[in-house]
Design an enzyme around this catalytic site. Structure first.
Site, PDB file in Angstrom:
ATOM      1  N   ASP A 191      22.392   6.334 -41.061  1.00 60.36           N
ATOM      2  CA  ASP A 191      23.558   7.050 -41.613  1.00 60.36           C
ATOM      3  C   ASP A 191      23.656   6.929 -43.140  1.00 60.36           C
ATOM      4  O   ASP A 191      24.155   7.850 -43.803  1.00 60.36           O
ATOM      5  CB  ASP A 191      24.850   6.504 -40.990  1.00 60.36           C
ATOM      6  N   HIS A 235      20.444   2.540 -35.014  1.00 61.51           N
ATOM      7  CA  HIS A 235      21.901   2.575 -34.833  1.00 61.51           C
ATOM      8  C   HIS A 235      22.209   3.288 -33.518  1.00 61.51           C
ATOM      9  O   HIS A 235      21.635   4.338 -33.250  1.00 61.51           O
ATOM     10  CB  HIS A 235      22.489   3.335 -36.027  1.00 61.51           C
ATOM     11  N   HIS A 267      27.221   1.875 -41.018  1.00 55.59           N
ATOM     12  CA  HIS A 267      28.631   1.645 -40.924  1.00 55.59           C
ATOM     13  C   HIS A 267      29.084   1.068 -39.588  1.00 55.59           C
ATOM     14  O   HIS A 267      30.299   1.015 -39.311  1.00 55.59           O
ATOM     15  CB  HIS A 267      29.379   2.954 -41.201  1.00 55.59           C
ATOM     16  N   ASP A 269      25.294   9.813 -31.593  1.00 56.66           N
ATOM     17  CA  ASP A 269      24.595  10.905 -32.291  1.00 56.66           C
ATOM     18  C   ASP A 269      23.164  10.516 -32.665  1.00 56.66           C
ATOM     19  O   ASP A 269      22.361  11.365 -33.043  1.00 56.66           O
ATOM     20  CB  ASP A 269      25.367  11.369 -33.534  1.00 56.66           C
ATOM     21  N   HIS A 315      32.750  13.086 -34.907  1.00 58.64           N
ATOM     22  CA  HIS A 315      33.580  11.939 -34.501  1.00 58.64           C
ATOM     23  C   HIS A 315      34.759  12.482 -33.688  1.00 58.64           C
ATOM     24  O   HIS A 315      35.927  12.264 -34.056  1.00 58.64           O
ATOM     25  CB  HIS A 315      34.082  11.131 -35.708  1.00 58.64           C
ATOM     26  N   HIS A 349      21.076  12.113 -40.964  1.00 60.77           N
ATOM     27  CA  HIS A 349      21.788  13.399 -41.014  1.00 60.77           C
ATOM     28  C   HIS A 349      21.400  14.086 -42.312  1.00 60.77           C
ATOM     29  O   HIS A 349      21.322  13.443 -43.367  1.00 60.77           O
ATOM     30  CB  HIS A 349      23.307  13.205 -41.060  1.00 60.77           C
ATOM     31  N   TYR A 377      30.715  12.660 -46.913  1.00 54.78           N
ATOM     32  CA  TYR A 377      30.282  11.678 -45.915  1.00 54.78           C
ATOM     33  C   TYR A 377      30.712  10.277 -46.353  1.00 54.78           C
ATOM     34  O   TYR A 377      31.287   9.509 -45.582  1.00 54.78           O
ATOM     35  CB  TYR A 377      28.758  11.762 -45.760  1.00 54.78           C
ATOM     36  N   GLU A 401      25.115   4.573 -32.297  1.00 53.99           N
ATOM     37  CA  GLU A 401      26.175   5.562 -32.108  1.00 53.99           C
ATOM     38  C   GLU A 401      25.544   6.761 -31.395  1.00 53.99           C
ATOM     39  O   GLU A 401      24.385   7.106 -31.659  1.00 53.99           O
ATOM     40  CB  GLU A 401      26.777   5.951 -33.463  1.00 53.99           C
TER      41      GLU A 401
HETATM   42 FE1  FEO Z   1      27.100   6.245 -37.246  1.00 57.74          FE
HETATM   43 FE2  FEO Z   1      25.565   9.288 -37.534  1.00 57.74          FE
HETATM   44  O1  FEO Z   1      26.513   7.955 -36.652  1.00 57.74           O
END
Ligand code: FEO
Length: 392
Positions: free
Chosen positions: A163, A78, A144, A82, A22, A224, A191, A80
C-alpha cells in the site's frame, strides 16, 4: 502479464469502475488497481494477490501464464482483502506452497481463511534466495496494518511496497513516466491524507530506516496504481514531507448552513483573509465529497469551521467531519469556529472544543450571531479573518 523489469511481471487487475473503497468510506473517482507481481527466476514467486471479487479472473490468468502448480512460493505483503483476498484460490490448487509473511500476517491470514497453511515468518533484513535474485524483507508495521511488509527484489532492485506509495488510480499506463503527473500526485496525496495520516510519525521513522538500509532502489512498485519507474525516490521524499505536519500556507473555511447566514459569515471571513493576502478555499461540507475534503484539509494551514446550531449541536455534516479530523489525527493547524444561531447557540463552542481535542491551535474565540448577520456583524467577520491571517 506486463513486464515490470527484468523477470518481474505485473499480474494484477485494473478496476476501472471502482468509485468507493473500504466499503463506502473512501471515494475513488479514478478507479484503482490491485497489483500482484510474479517473479520468474529459478523459483517462481507470486507477490500478493488481488481483491476477492476478481479471484476467478486472477486464478485463471495465473493458470494460463505459469500454471498455479508451478508457483514455488508466495509472499503476502499484506492480508487486507484487496491484496490477500484471492489467496485461497491459489491454495486450493497448490496447498503446500510456502507463504512468506510477517508474524502478524500469518495471524491475519488465519483469521480470514481459517486455514493452517505453510507459513514462513519473516522480519526486516531476512533474505530468501530464489535463483539469481534475493528477496529482502522490510517490515512496514502499521503502514498501514499490523501485518504490512515490503519486499525488495535484489538484482532488478525493485521495491514491492504494497500500500505504501500507492494510489487509487486506474491509469493510461502502468508507469509514472507515462501518465498525467497532476492526476498521479492528486491520487497519491489523497491516498496518504485519507489512509496514512494517522501513522505519519511511524512513516517518518520508517523512511529514515529504509534510507539507512541503503537499498539500491531502481523502481517502486506499489499494490495500487502506477509504478514509480522514473525517479522512484520522488514519492519517498514526498511521503517524508507529508509525514511532518504538512501544510501549504492557506486556510480552509468549512461550513454547513441552513438559510445561508453561516455561509454569509464564511464569505466575510474569507474577505478578511484576502485583505491580508492569505489565500483560502471555502467548502460546504454537506455538498463536498468527504474524501476530497479531507485531502484539502490535509494541505491547509488553518481550519475555520462554521455551522448554525440545530438540536443543541452543529449540523451533522460538520459533527461527522470533526470526528474524522480527530480520527485521522490531522493536527497542528490553526483553528477557529463561527456560525449563526437561533436560540440556544451551542454549535460554535462544540466546534471549538472538537478542534481543540483534535490537536488544533485555537486562535480566536467562537464568533456567533443570531439569525442573519447585520452589516456590522459581517464587518466583525471580516476582522476575524484579518486577525486569523495575522496569526498564520
Ligand atoms: Fe491496506 Fe490496499 O489495502
Amino acid at each position: 502479464m506486463i513486464k515490470v523489469k527484468d523477470n518481474i511481471y505485473w499480474t494484477g487487475v485494473i478496476d476501472w469502475e471502482l468509485r468507493e473503497f473500504h466499503g463506502h468510506e473512501l471515494s475513488t473517482h479514478k478507479g484503482s488497481s490491485y497489483n500482484s507481481y510474479l517473479i520468474r527466476d529459478k523459483k517462481t514467486v507470486l507477490v500478493d494477490t488481488v481483491w476477492y471479487p476478481y479471484k476467478d479472473l486472477f486464478a485463471q490468468k495465473l493458470e494460463n501464464e505459469v500454471g498455479i502448480k508451478n508457483i514455488d512460493l508466495i509472499v503476502i505483503n499484506h492480508m487486507e482483502p484487496d491484496h490477500g483476498g484471492s489467496l485461497e484460490e491459489i491454495m486450493k490448487v497448490n496447498p503446500d506452497i510456502p507463504i512468506y509473511c510477517t508474524k502478524n500476517g500469518a495471524e491475519t491470514i488465519k483469521r480470514h481463511f481459517h486455514k493452517e497453511w505453510n507459513f514462513n515468518i519473516v522480519k526486516t533484513g531476512d533474505t530468501v534466495n530464489i535463483g539469481d535474485y534475493d528477496l529482502v524483507f522490510v517490515e512496514m508495521q502499521m503502514i498501514h496494518w499490523p501485518d504490512s511488509l515490503a519486499t525488495f527484489v535484489k538484482g532488478p532492485n525493485v521495491l514491492l511496497s504494497n500500500d505504501a506509495f500507492g494510489q487509487h488510480y486506474a491509469a493510461l499506463s502502468l508507469f509514472n513516466d507515462s501518465v498525467d503527473s497532476c492526476e498521479l500526485y492528486q491520487e497519491a496525496l489523497k491516498y496518504y491524507a485519507n489512509i496514512l495520516t494517522p501513522f505519519s510519525p511511524l512513516i517518518k521513522k520508517k523512511i529514515e530506516e529504509i534510507k539507512g538500509l541503503n537499498l539500491p532502489i531502481e523502481m517502486i512498485a506499489p499494490s495500487h496504481g502506477v509504478i514509480w519507474r522514473d525517479n522512484p525516490m520522488q514519492i519517498v521524499e514526498k511521503y517524508y514531507e507529508w509525514s511532518q505536519n504538512y501544510n501549504e500556507g492557506w486556510v480552509a473555511i468549512v461550513y454547513d448552513t441552513m438559510y445561508d447566514a453561516t455561509k454569509t459569515m464564511a464569505e466575510a471571513i474569507a474577505d478578511g483573509l484576502h485583505n491580508k493576502n492569505v489565500k483560502c478555499k471555502l467548502f460546504n461540507a454537506a455538498v463536498t465529497d468527504r474524501s476530497d475534503l479531507l485531502t484539502e484539509l490535509f494541505k491547509a494551514s488553518g481550519l475555520i469551521v462554521g455551522s448554525c446550531t440545530v438540536n443543541n449541536a452543529a449540523l451533522s455534516s460538520i459533527m461527522s467531519l470533526l470526528d474524522e479530523i480527530k480520527a485521522l489525527r490531522l493536527k497542528n493547524k490553526m483553528g477557529a469556529a463561527f456560525g449563526s444561531y437561533g436560540w440556544s447557540g451551542e454549535a460554535q463552542k462544540i466546534i471549538q472544543q472538537r478542534l481543540q481535542e483534535a490537536g488544533m491551535k485555537i486562535v480566536e474565540e467562537p464568533l456567533q450571531f443570531k439569525y442573519r448577520p447585520t452589516k456590522d456583524e459581517l464587518d466583525q467577520c471580516i476582522q476575524m479573518g484579518e486577525r486569523f491571517a495575522g496569526k498564520l
